[in-house]
Design a protein around this motif. Structure first.
Motif: not given
Length: 245
Positions: A146-151, A169-174, A176-184, A186-188
């Motif tokens: 998530s850090l890499i995708l955000f930057n 961003c769509d990849e990062a959001i997907s 987060a929704r699949r894994t429930y790992r939500c770092a960044f 809101e910023k994404i």
């Protein structure tokens, strides 16, 4: 692949200290991080190459306000070559440790800071592709993905590469929704809205509105006041109304 094993008490102490240092830095407890790093440096015995790299990385991160960007870049690249001697800006080994990915991410940040954004984007795409190839375990990848995708989304947006930014961003959001790992998370969502508004295709404005509201809700849920205020101000500037959810 991460495989932890201990041959004696010293190995266990090193492992635990590294974990505490990483956690303190992530939580922005910098004084504690410095104290723990000092304890790590003071450990007796022969220091491994990996431990030397670890110390160099966190010493650089903790002193970034007193180092020039060029010096940070030199130190980070030197640290990386301790374990990746063939490293070049367009090449990385097939297997990367957590610390190596963090070093590469910060090298990309240095490139951005000295005006070499396309180099930063290329390096972050390289790490993104590494994650997507699933060379490492899924759990290990989630520590940094998530850090890499955000930057990457941030730098793509700044470069005016809005389609690419939105896709990342769509990849990062997907993820987060699949894994429930939500770092960044809101910023994404914010980065996605920012690029949608600048791209300006049919439907982009309404999609941006939805993304900003989702970002605001999530920022509220984690009590991230700084991001809440940023979203609130940006929403008002963009839509001439107060955000409501």
């Amino acid at each position: 692949l991460s495989l932890d094993y201990f041959t004696d008490k010293q190995d266990f102490i090193i492992h635990e200290l590294k974990f505490k240092i990483r956690h303190a830095y992530i939580e922005r407890e910098f004084d504690l991080c410095r104290k723990l790093l000092g304890e790590f440096c003071a450990l007796s015995g022969e220091r491994s190459t990996i431990d030397t790299q670890f110390i160099s990385l966190y010493d650089t991160l903790l002193n970034e306000n007193t180092l020039s960007v060029e010096e940070q870049l030199r130190r980070l690249e030197t640290a990386l070559r301790l374990t990746c001697p063939q490293y070049r800006e367009n090449f990385a080994p097939k297997v990367l440790s957590y610390e190596e990915i963090i070093i590469l991410n910060n090298i990309a940040n240095c490139y951005e800071a000295i005006g070499q954004r396309l180099k930063a984007i290329g390096l972050l795409y390289m790490i993104k592709n590494y994650h997507n190839q699933q060379v490492t375990s899924a759990e290990e990848a989630l520590r940094t993905q998530s850090l890499i995708l955000f930057n990457l989304s941030m730098y793509l947006g700044r470069q005016g590469m809005f389609d690419e930014c939105i896709a990342v961003c769509d990849e990062a959001i997907s993820l987060a929704r699949r894994t429930y790992r939500c770092a960044f998370y809101e910023k994404i969502l914010y980065n996605r809205a920012w690029s949608l508004l600048r791209r300006g295709r049919e439907g982009d404005r309404e999609s941006a509105r939805i993304s900003l509201k989702q970002a605001y809700c999530f920022a509220c849920s984690v009590e991230d006041v700084e991001v809440m205020e940023k979203i609130r101000a940006y929403y008002f500037d963009s839509f001439s109304e107060v955000i409501s959810v």
